[in-house]
Design a protein around this motif. Structure first.
Motif, PDB file in Angstrom:
ATOM      1  N   THR A  18       5.724  -8.740   4.804  1.00 62.42           N
ATOM      2  CA  THR A  18       5.247  -9.226   3.513  1.00 62.42           C
ATOM      3  C   THR A  18       6.334  -9.080   2.458  1.00 62.42           C
ATOM      4  O   THR A  18       7.182  -8.194   2.525  1.00 62.42           O
ATOM      5  N   ALA A  19       6.296  -9.951   1.470  1.00 59.90           N
ATOM      6  CA  ALA A  19       7.145  -9.832   0.286  1.00 59.90           C
ATOM      7  C   ALA A  19       6.283 -10.227  -0.913  1.00 59.90           C
ATOM      8  O   ALA A  19       5.948 -11.402  -1.075  1.00 59.90           O
ATOM      9  N   GLY A  20       5.906  -9.243  -1.706  1.00 61.36           N
ATOM     10  CA  GLY A  20       5.028  -9.498  -2.849  1.00 61.36           C
ATOM     11  C   GLY A  20       4.085  -8.355  -3.150  1.00 61.36           C
ATOM     12  O   GLY A  20       3.590  -8.235  -4.273  1.00 61.36           O
ATOM     13  N   CYS A  21       3.825  -7.487  -2.175  1.00 63.29           N
ATOM     14  CA  CYS A  21       2.889  -6.376  -2.381  1.00 63.29           C
ATOM     15  C   CYS A  21       3.455  -5.335  -3.343  1.00 63.29           C
ATOM     16  O   CYS A  21       2.751  -4.820  -4.213  1.00 63.29           O
ATOM     17  N   TRP A  22       4.743  -5.005  -3.170  1.00 66.50           N
ATOM     18  CA  TRP A  22       5.350  -3.984  -4.040  1.00 66.50           C
ATOM     19  C   TRP A  22       5.229  -4.388  -5.499  1.00 66.50           C
ATOM     20  O   TRP A  22       4.845  -3.583  -6.354  1.00 66.50           O
ATOM     21  N   ALA A  23       5.536  -5.642  -5.800  1.00 65.50           N
ATOM     22  CA  ALA A  23       5.527  -6.101  -7.180  1.00 65.50           C
ATOM     23  C   ALA A  23       4.129  -6.031  -7.792  1.00 65.50           C
ATOM     24  O   ALA A  23       3.975  -5.805  -8.985  1.00 65.50           O
ATOM     25  N   ALA A  24       3.105  -6.212  -6.962  1.00 64.01           N
ATOM     26  CA  ALA A  24       1.736  -6.186  -7.471  1.00 64.01           C
ATOM     27  C   ALA A  24       1.194  -4.775  -7.628  1.00 64.01           C
ATOM     28  O   ALA A  24       0.314  -4.533  -8.452  1.00 64.01           O
ATOM     29  N   MET A  25       1.708  -3.813  -6.836  1.00 63.69           N
ATOM     30  CA  MET A  25       1.078  -2.492  -6.759  1.00 63.69           C
ATOM     31  C   MET A  25       2.002  -1.324  -7.080  1.00 63.69           C
ATOM     32  O   MET A  25       1.554  -0.174  -7.065  1.00 63.69           O
ATOM     33  N   GLU A  26       3.258  -1.561  -7.371  1.00 62.39           N
ATOM     34  CA  GLU A  26       4.193  -0.449  -7.551  1.00 62.39           C
ATOM     35  C   GLU A  26       3.754   0.478  -8.678  1.00 62.39           C
ATOM     36  O   GLU A  26       3.191   0.055  -9.692  1.00 62.39           O
ATOM     37  N   LYS A  27       4.011   1.755  -8.455  1.00 62.13           N
ATOM     38  CA  LYS A  27       3.716   2.783  -9.453  1.00 62.13           C
ATOM     39  C   LYS A  27       4.943   3.676  -9.566  1.00 62.13           C
ATOM     40  O   LYS A  27       5.364   4.284  -8.581  1.00 62.13           O
ATOM     41  N   ASP A  28       5.499   3.729 -10.757  1.00 59.20           N
ATOM     42  CA  ASP A  28       6.730   4.496 -10.992  1.00 59.20           C
ATOM     43  C   ASP A  28       7.843   4.072 -10.036  1.00 59.20           C
ATOM     44  O   ASP A  28       8.641   4.893  -9.572  1.00 59.20           O
ATOM     45  N   GLY A  29       7.864   2.779  -9.720  1.00 60.06           N
ATOM     46  CA  GLY A  29       8.913   2.244  -8.866  1.00 60.06           C
ATOM     47  C   GLY A  29       8.676   2.367  -7.378  1.00 60.06           C
ATOM     48  O   GLY A  29       9.516   1.944  -6.586  1.00 60.06           O
ATOM     49  N   HIS A  30       7.538   2.930  -6.989  1.00 57.42           N
ATOM     50  CA  HIS A  30       7.254   3.145  -5.573  1.00 57.42           C
ATOM     51  C   HIS A  30       6.093   2.241  -5.137  1.00 57.42           C
ATOM     52  O   HIS A  30       5.113   2.063  -5.858  1.00 57.42           O
ATOM     53  N   GLY A  31       6.196   1.697  -3.933  1.00 62.73           N
ATOM     54  CA  GLY A  31       5.145   0.841  -3.405  1.00 62.73           C
ATOM     55  C   GLY A  31       5.415   0.490  -1.956  1.00 62.73           C
ATOM     56  O   GLY A  31       6.348   1.000  -1.333  1.00 62.73           O
ATOM     57  N   LEU A  32       4.589  -0.393  -1.413  1.00 65.04           N
ATOM     58  CA  LEU A  32       4.661  -0.751  -0.001  1.00 65.04           C
ATOM     59  C   LEU A  32       4.818  -2.249   0.195  1.00 65.04           C
ATOM     60  O   LEU A  32       4.334  -3.049  -0.599  1.00 65.04           O
ATOM     61  N   GLU A  33       5.492  -2.598   1.279  1.00 62.30           N
ATOM     62  CA  GLU A  33       5.370  -3.892   1.945  1.00 62.30           C
ATOM     63  C   GLU A  33       4.949  -3.554   3.375  1.00 62.30           C
ATOM     64  O   GLU A  33       4.812  -2.375   3.720  1.00 62.30           O
ATOM     65  N   PHE A  34       4.732  -4.535   4.232  1.00 64.34           N
ATOM     66  CA  PHE A  34       4.212  -4.264   5.565  1.00 64.34           C
ATOM     67  C   PHE A  34       4.932  -5.123   6.600  1.00 64.34           C
ATOM     68  O   PHE A  34       5.319  -6.254   6.319  1.00 64.34           O
ATOM     69  N   VAL A  35       5.078  -4.569   7.823  1.00 62.81           N
ATOM     70  CA  VAL A  35       5.687  -5.312   8.920  1.00 62.81           C
ATOM     71  C   VAL A  35       4.757  -5.262  10.131  1.00 62.81           C
ATOM     72  O   VAL A  35       4.121  -4.241  10.401  1.00 62.81           O
ATOM     73  N   MET A  36       4.662  -6.365  10.830  1.00 62.22           N
ATOM     74  CA  MET A  36       3.908  -6.461  12.086  1.00 62.22           C
ATOM     75  C   MET A  36       4.815  -7.102  13.117  1.00 62.22           C
ATOM     76  O   MET A  36       5.650  -7.956  12.787  1.00 62.22           O
ATOM     77  N   THR A  37       4.660  -6.711  14.374  1.00 65.20           N
ATOM     78  CA  THR A  37       5.439  -7.324  15.445  1.00 65.20           C
ATOM     79  C   THR A  37       4.504  -8.008  16.442  1.00 65.20           C
ATOM     80  O   THR A  37       3.371  -7.585  16.639  1.00 65.20           O
TER      81      THR A  37
END
Length: 235
Positions: free
Chosen positions: A62-81
């Protein structure tokens, strides 16, 4: 995508391309619809990485989750294989993004129900958030403008059956402050405090333990089933 979110998404893409050097990387825009797009993930995209030097499987990031949910510069994206390139996996990543950004913030060891098998015929109908053991910390830690994102692994999983609660739980008086006693007290089982005991009621006060134990099933602190709140990966 808003101007504030564009640099973060571009940095995620650059990080993924650098990690998967030599792989084909496709940027797939995913429109979640007007309401979800405005409230949750405006301009979500999924990076689809083909097989290459690092792995013979496909990766979806994913590319977009961090920008929507970041707190103090920290957040997540996700990878699946997965072993194939399929739109189903792009859709699953979009589901993860909406679930995470739409009020169910995910983290390591959390799980997400998807309401159906992740692929046809599978028993797995949940997704589990795990450390990215397949790719390691070089993919997991993604520096971004103003912070960094962690990229955990999204795995198919199935629910773990709940462990039956004991009908009686005996504990030594020296352990009356055990953190899980209030949770047990809310159930249907009986709590019995044993005098002159600590961790081993059956050894320290065997006669009384025997009398109490005959009332039904019981567990000592060391035999208490471990509480599970999520799901485990399918094996």
């Amino acid at each position: 995508m808003s101007d504030a979110r564009l640099p973060a998404a571009e940095a995620v893409e650059s990080h993924v391309r650098a990690f998967f050097d030599g792989h084909c990387v496709e940027v797939v825009d995913f429109d979640l619809g007007p309401e979800r797009r405005e409230v949750v993930v405006d301009g979500l995209c999924v990076l689809v990485v083909g097989p290459g030097p690092r792995s013979d499987s496909w990766a979806y990031v994913t590319a977009g989750c961090w920008a929507a949910m970041e707190k103090d510069g920290h957040g997540l994206e996700f990878v699946m294989t997965a072993h194939v390139r399929d739109q189903r996996f792009v859709e699953l990543m979009a589901m993860i993004a909406y679930y995470h950004c739409g009020g169910h913030q995910l983290d390591l060891e959390h799980s997400m129900p998807i309401g159906e098998p992740w692929v046809p015929g599978s028993a797995c109908d949940h997704l589990l958030i795990s450390l990215p053991y397949l790719h390691g910390p070089d993919l997991e830690h993604c520096p971004l403008p103003g912070g960094y994102a962690r990229i955990p692994w999204t795995l198919p999983a199935r629910p773990v059956p709940r462990t039956p609660a004991p009908r009686m739980f005996m504990y030594g008086e020296h352990n009356s402050s055990l953190s899980y006693l209030p949770a047990l007290a809310e159930g249907d089982g009986e709590l019995v405090e044993m005098s002159h005991c600590a961790h081993f009621p059956t050894g320290s006060n065997a006669p009384e333990s025997g009398r109490q134990g005959r009332a039904g099933q019981w567990l000592s602190p060391l035999r208490m089933p471990r509480r599970r709140t999520g799901t485990g990966p399918d094996r």
